[in-house]
Structures are given as structure tokens and as C-alpha cells.
Design a protein around this motif. Structure first.
Motif, PDB file in Angstrom:
ATOM      1  N   THR A 139       0.832  -1.207   0.000  1.00  0.00           N
ATOM      2  CA  THR A 139       0.000   0.000   0.000  1.00  0.00           C
ATOM      3  C   THR A 139       0.863   1.252   0.000  1.00  0.00           C
ATOM      4  O   THR A 139       0.593   2.223  -0.728  1.00  0.00           O
ATOM      5  CB  THR A 139      -0.927   0.003   1.225  1.00  0.00           C
ATOM      6  N   ALA A 140       1.925   1.258   0.800  1.00  0.00           N
ATOM      7  CA  ALA A 140       2.799   2.435   0.881  1.00  0.00           C
ATOM      8  C   ALA A 140       3.533   2.670  -0.435  1.00  0.00           C
ATOM      9  O   ALA A 140       3.607   3.814  -0.922  1.00  0.00           O
ATOM     10  CB  ALA A 140       3.798   2.248   2.020  1.00  0.00           C
ATOM     11  N   HIS A 141       4.077   1.623  -1.034  1.00  0.00           N
ATOM     12  CA  HIS A 141       4.810   1.815  -2.292  1.00  0.00           C
ATOM     13  C   HIS A 141       3.870   2.188  -3.436  1.00  0.00           C
ATOM     14  O   HIS A 141       4.259   2.961  -4.332  1.00  0.00           O
ATOM     15  CB  HIS A 141       5.612   0.559  -2.625  1.00  0.00           C
ATOM     16  N   ASP A 142       2.659   1.683  -3.423  1.00  0.00           N
ATOM     17  CA  ASP A 142       1.687   2.119  -4.430  1.00  0.00           C
ATOM     18  C   ASP A 142       1.314   3.589  -4.231  1.00  0.00           C
ATOM     19  O   ASP A 142       1.083   4.326  -5.203  1.00  0.00           O
ATOM     20  CB  ASP A 142       0.434   1.241  -4.381  1.00  0.00           C
ATOM     21  N   ARG A 143       1.239   4.024  -2.980  1.00  0.00           N
ATOM     22  CA  ARG A 143       1.004   5.439  -2.696  1.00  0.00           C
ATOM     23  C   ARG A 143       2.137   6.287  -3.271  1.00  0.00           C
ATOM     24  O   ARG A 143       1.891   7.332  -3.895  1.00  0.00           O
ATOM     25  CB  ARG A 143       0.884   5.652  -1.185  1.00  0.00           C
ATOM     26  N   LEU A 144       3.365   5.832  -3.095  1.00  0.00           N
ATOM     27  CA  LEU A 144       4.501   6.553  -3.661  1.00  0.00           C
ATOM     28  C   LEU A 144       4.410   6.617  -5.182  1.00  0.00           C
ATOM     29  O   LEU A 144       4.662   7.664  -5.784  1.00  0.00           O
ATOM     30  CB  LEU A 144       5.806   5.876  -3.229  1.00  0.00           C
ATOM     31  N   ARG A 145       4.019   5.521  -5.807  1.00  0.00           N
ATOM     32  CA  ARG A 145       3.876   5.528  -7.266  1.00  0.00           C
ATOM     33  C   ARG A 145       2.773   6.497  -7.712  1.00  0.00           C
ATOM     34  O   ARG A 145       2.892   7.152  -8.752  1.00  0.00           O
ATOM     35  CB  ARG A 145       3.578   4.109  -7.762  1.00  0.00           C
ATOM     36  N   SER A 146       1.706   6.592  -6.935  1.00  0.00           N
ATOM     37  CA  SER A 146       0.636   7.547  -7.264  1.00  0.00           C
ATOM     38  C   SER A 146       1.149   8.978  -7.208  1.00  0.00           C
ATOM     39  O   SER A 146       0.772   9.824  -8.041  1.00  0.00           O
ATOM     40  CB  SER A 146      -0.536   7.379  -6.294  1.00  0.00           C
ATOM     41  N   LEU A 147       2.014   9.262  -6.253  1.00  0.00           N
ATOM     42  CA  LEU A 147       2.596  10.603  -6.151  1.00  0.00           C
ATOM     43  C   LEU A 147       3.538  10.884  -7.318  1.00  0.00           C
ATOM     44  O   LEU A 147       3.598  12.010  -7.828  1.00  0.00           O
ATOM     45  CB  LEU A 147       3.322  10.761  -4.818  1.00  0.00           C
ATOM     46  N   PHE A 148       4.262   9.863  -7.756  1.00  0.00           N
ATOM     47  CA  PHE A 148       5.097  10.039  -8.942  1.00  0.00           C
ATOM     48  C   PHE A 148       4.235  10.336 -10.174  1.00  0.00           C
ATOM     49  O   PHE A 148       4.644  11.092 -11.062  1.00  0.00           O
ATOM     50  CB  PHE A 148       5.950   8.798  -9.193  1.00  0.00           C
ATOM     51  N   ALA A 149       3.054   9.745 -10.235  1.00  0.00           N
ATOM     52  CA  ALA A 149       2.145  10.041 -11.343  1.00  0.00           C
ATOM     53  C   ALA A 149       1.725  11.508 -11.313  1.00  0.00           C
ATOM     54  O   ALA A 149       1.609  12.152 -12.373  1.00  0.00           O
ATOM     55  CB  ALA A 149       0.915   9.134 -11.272  1.00  0.00           C
ATOM     56  N   GLU A 150       1.515  12.057 -10.126  1.00  0.00           N
ATOM     57  CA  GLU A 150       1.187  13.483 -10.015  1.00  0.00           C
ATOM     58  C   GLU A 150       2.374  14.346 -10.447  1.00  0.00           C
ATOM     59  O   GLU A 150       2.196  15.387 -11.089  1.00  0.00           O
ATOM     60  CB  GLU A 150       0.784  13.821  -8.582  1.00  0.00           C
ATOM     61  N   LEU A 151       3.582  13.907 -10.090  1.00  0.00           N
ATOM     62  CA  LEU A 151       4.777  14.631 -10.529  1.00  0.00           C
ATOM     63  C   LEU A 151       4.886  14.600 -12.050  1.00  0.00           C
ATOM     64  O   LEU A 151       5.248  15.597 -12.687  1.00  0.00           O
ATOM     65  CB  LEU A 151       6.018  14.007  -9.897  1.00  0.00           C
ATOM     66  N   ALA A 152       4.544  13.460 -12.646  1.00  0.00           N
ATOM     67  CA  ALA A 152       4.578  13.341 -14.108  1.00  0.00           C
ATOM     68  C   ALA A 152       3.573  14.281 -14.765  1.00  0.00           C
ATOM     69  O   ALA A 152       3.828  14.829 -15.845  1.00  0.00           O
ATOM     70  CB  ALA A 152       4.293  11.901 -14.523  1.00  0.00           C
ATOM     71  N   THR A 153       2.448  14.484 -14.117  1.00  0.00           N
ATOM     72  CA  THR A 153       1.460  15.435 -14.639  1.00  0.00           C
ATOM     73  C   THR A 153       2.041  16.843 -14.692  1.00  0.00           C
ATOM     74  O   THR A 153       1.844  17.579 -15.666  1.00  0.00           O
ATOM     75  CB  THR A 153       0.192  15.412 -13.774  1.00  0.00           C
ATOM     76  N   LEU A 154       2.770  17.227 -13.650  1.00  0.00           N
ATOM     77  CA  LEU A 154       3.428  18.534 -13.654  1.00  0.00           C
ATOM     78  C   LEU A 154       4.429  18.634 -14.802  1.00  0.00           C
ATOM     79  O   LEU A 154       4.553  19.686 -15.442  1.00  0.00           O
ATOM     80  CB  LEU A 154       4.143  18.772 -12.324  1.00  0.00           C
ATOM     81  N   ARG A 155       5.133  17.551 -15.070  1.00  0.00           N
ATOM     82  CA  ARG A 155       6.094  17.570 -16.182  1.00  0.00           C
ATOM     83  C   ARG A 155       5.374  17.755 -17.509  1.00  0.00           C
ATOM     84  O   ARG A 155       5.820  18.522 -18.366  1.00  0.00           O
ATOM     85  CB  ARG A 155       6.894  16.265 -16.202  1.00  0.00           C
ATOM     86  N   ARG A 156       4.267  17.063 -17.682  1.00  0.00           N
ATOM     87  CA  ARG A 156       3.519  17.198 -18.939  1.00  0.00           C
ATOM     88  C   ARG A 156       2.945  18.594 -19.099  1.00  0.00           C
ATOM     89  O   ARG A 156       2.745  19.075 -20.215  1.00  0.00           O
ATOM     90  CB  ARG A 156       2.395  16.158 -18.984  1.00  0.00           C
ATOM     91  N   GLN A 157       2.660  19.241 -17.997  1.00  0.00           N
ATOM     92  CA  GLN A 157       2.172  20.615 -18.030  1.00  0.00           C
ATOM     93  C   GLN A 157       3.304  21.620 -18.220  1.00  0.00           C
ATOM     94  O   GLN A 157       3.047  22.830 -18.311  1.00  0.00           O
ATOM     95  CB  GLN A 157       1.425  20.930 -16.735  1.00  0.00           C
ATOM     96  N   GLY A 158       4.539  21.133 -18.272  1.00  0.00           N
ATOM     97  CA  GLY A 158       5.678  22.018 -18.429  1.00  0.00           C
ATOM     98  C   GLY A 158       5.981  22.837 -17.194  1.00  0.00           C
ATOM     99  O   GLY A 158       6.551  23.931 -17.285  1.00  0.00           O
ATOM    100  N   ARG A 159       5.664  22.289 -16.018  1.00  0.00           N
ATOM    101  CA  ARG A 159       5.847  23.054 -14.781  1.00  0.00           C
ATOM    102  C   ARG A 159       6.968  22.499 -13.898  1.00  0.00           C
ATOM    103  O   ARG A 159       7.209  23.028 -12.815  1.00  0.00           O
ATOM    104  CB  ARG A 159       4.527  23.086 -14.009  1.00  0.00           C
ATOM    105  N   ILE A 160       7.645  21.460 -14.366  1.00  0.00           N
ATOM    106  CA  ILE A 160       8.826  20.954 -13.673  1.00  0.00           C
ATOM    107  C   ILE A 160       9.715  20.278 -14.709  1.00  0.00           C
ATOM    108  O   ILE A 160       9.218  19.608 -15.622  1.00  0.00           O
ATOM    109  CB  ILE A 160       8.453  19.986 -12.529  1.00  0.00           C
TER     110      ILE A 160
END
Length: 337
Positions: free
Chosen positions: A145-166
Motif C-alpha cells: 500500500t505504501a509503495h503504491d502510494r509513492l507511485r501515485s505521487l510520482f504520477a502526479e509529478l509526471a502530470t506537472l512535467r507534462r504541463q511544463g511546470r517541472i
């Protein structure tokens, strides 16, 4: 202080290390590190990232390790394992931790699932012997559960990258930092990063394929040249988080690692091309770069199909030094941008 378990390669089920009450630390090379020891035991014809990793391990740069798990994710990782196993046999004076090899296959068959599940159970037993702690089903469920939570947060970080914000450089550096932290601390780090204000980052939007990157040096060089790396398909990047376990069971864990990928050393050209094309579209990439280190033989075979599948302006940078770019590569990047 709990046990520290080092691991090599993305096919190691880190959830089991966490469930054993240990801290997983992913080992990596460093371009500016002395490679003498790695060259001595592996030869100079192997991926320099693997030679650097072995050199750093033998030099004691990773500190105390209570065990080392190596995955058969590529030929270079397997060669590192064999070298370490032989060193433990013939050079007992060399301080090396106990070793375990994880052989995860990636074929889409039920027989493959049974095989991988057996390897997961073998690793579970090995970690219990190393740490002296029983890995209960409850502890495994909590770790998944914890590592899947971490992967979900990485998905949010990837969204920022696609938006050109990181930028890709910072994203890769964050990934590397999390691989040396307990999962709870890694989650806290990602949550703090996501809570920041992120201004737009300029640059030609590029999808990166080819060799993996265990450090930011190449990303820095590409982004300093006016590119913005919005996605990649190596296992220090998007392939690290895209597939979740989903269910808190041994079987689901085995299936996650069986079906993770597709990576350049273990997947077909067709599968790689389809994945790269879909990922590049999702990232809104404007160009494709295949960066290939010297002695990394798999990625150049993928490139023609990837270029055709994406339909993007593309460049293949072959035989690149570990962590760097040749003058010819820098010229090709300027022409692309």
C-alpha cells in the motif's frame, strides 16, 4: 537502526524489503567515480554504468549493507552478480554483504506468473534470514500500500512535467533521492514537492528513450541546450512508477513485476515502439531523442521502429560516454532544437 538492503535493477520487489523492516537502497554508478575495480572484474566491454556501480560497491561508498539483491533486468546486472558471487568465494577478505539474485521473467503467460511468484517467495525467505524478522502478510500488505502510494505521487509529478511546470532534471533527481529513503520518508518528500508552486519551464518538449539514467548529468546537458524532457521510458523514470501492485498479496506483487516494462533489454521491438509512441503522445512531446551509452547494445535496435511509431522529429545519439555527450551529439541536439 534497522537493516539496510542494497538492490540493483528495477526488477527487485522493494515492497518485500520494506515489509522485512529494512531500508531498501538502490545502488547506482557515478560518472566521475574511479572505475578501476569495476574494469578489473567486469572488463571494459560492459556498460560503464555497471562497472562504476561495482567499483563504488567494492570501494565501500555505499556504507554498511546487510544484504544485496540483484535483479536480472539486463545482462550488465547479471554480470555484476556473478562477479560479486565469485569475489565472495575467492576473496573472503573483501567485505561484501550476502547476495541474492532475483530472476523476474516478463512473458505474458500463467506459467511465467508461477515462476515469478516462486522467485518472490524465495526472496521473502532470504530477507527473513538476513533481517531475522518474519515478513507477515499484514506487513507485506502495508508495504505494498505504501509503495503504491509513492507511485501515485510520482504520477502526479509526471502530470506537472507534462504541463511544463517541472523539468526532467529535477524530476530525475527526486526519483534518485527517493530510492535511498524509507518509503514513508519518500512519500513525505514527494508530497512536499507537489505542494510547491511550480512556474512554467521553457524548452522544446522532448521524450527520451534509450539507455537508463541513474544520475542527472545527461538530463542537465540536454535541458541546458534548450530542451525540456517531459517523459522517458527507462526504469529510473516513468517505468519505475507507472504500474501499481493494486492488491495487497504476494500474487499481485509477482504480477506487477512480471508485467512491468517494457524495458529495452527485456522487451520486443514492437512492444517498445508501441509504448514509446503512446507515452510520447501523452506527454505532448515535440521530438524524440534516443540516448545510448557505449556498450549498451539493446536500444539502437528499437530506435527505427520508435521513430516511425511516434512520427516525431528524432535523433539517435549512439555510443555516448557514461553521464555525458559527445561533440557530435551536441551538434545533433542543436539541429533538433
Amino acid at each position: 537502526m534497522g537493516a539496510v538492503i542494497g538492490y540493483v535493477g528495477a526488477d527487485v520487489p522493494v515492497e518485500l524489503i520494506t515489509a522485512a523492516g529494512a531500508r531498501p537502497v538502490r545502488l547506482a554508478g557515478r560518472p566521475d567515480a574511479d572505475r578501476t575495480l569495476g574494469d578489473r572484474y567486469l572488463g571494459r566491454g560492459l556498460d560503464p554504468a555497471a562497472r562504476s556501480l561495482l567499483s563504488r560497491l567494492l570501494a565501500g561508498e555505499f556504507g554498511r549493507l546487510d544484504g544485496l539483491v540483484v535483479s536480472r533486468d539486463c545482462e550488465a546486472s547479471l554480470r555484476v552478480f556473478y562477479a560479486l558471487r565469485e569475489l565472495r568465494r575467492v576473496e573472503p577478505a573483501v567485505a561484501l554483504p550476502p547476495l541474492h539474485l532475483v530472476d523476474v521473467l516478463h512473458l505474458p503467460h500463467r506459467t511465467t506468473t508461477r515462476y515469478v511468484l516462486a522467485k518472490v517467495r524465495q526472496l521473502r525467505a532470504t530477507l527473513e534470514s538476513w533481517t531475522g524478522s518474519l515478513i507477515t502478510d499484514a506487513a507485506l500488505a502495508e508495504a505494498i500500500t505504501a509503495h503504491d502510494r509513492l507511485r501515485s505521487l510520482f504520477a502526479e509529478l509526471a502530470t506537472l512535467r507534462r504541463q511544463g511546470r517541472i523539468g526532467g532534471t529535477r524530476a530525475l533527481s527526486i526519483v534518485a533521492e527517493t530510492t535511498a529513503l524509507p518509503v514513508t520518508a519518500a512519500i513525505e518528500l514527494l508530497e512536499s514537492v507537489l505542494a510547491e508552486d511550480h512556474a512554467p519551464v521553457p524548452g522544446l518538449r522532448v521524450f527520451l528513450t534509450g539507455s537508463g539514467h541513474d544520475g542527472p548529468e545527461v538530463y542537465e546537458a540536454l535541458e541546458e541546450a534548450g530542451l525540456l524532457i517531459v517523459g522517458e521510458d527507462h526504469d529510473w523514470g516513468d517505468l519505475l512508477w507507472q504500474r501499481r501492485v493494486g492488491a495487497p498479496t504476494e500474487l499481485a506483487l509477482a504480477e506487477r513485476y512480471q508485467h512491468n516494462g517494457p524495458s529495452a533489454p527485456r522487451a520486443s521491438i514492437r512492444a517498445r515502439a508501441a509504448h514509446t509512441a503512446a507515452a510520447a503522445r501523452e506527454c505532448g512531446a515535440q521530438a524524440l531523442i534516443s540516448y545510448v551509452r557505449e556498450h549498451d547494445d539493446a536500444p539502437p535496435w528499437d530506435y527505427p521502429a520508435q521513430r516511425e511509431a511516434t512520427g516525431l522529429p528524432a535523433v539517435l545519439l549512439e555510443r555516448q560516454p557514461y553521464g555525458g555527450l559527445t561533440p557530435e551529439a551536441r551538434t545533433a541536439i542543436k539541429e533538433l532544437s
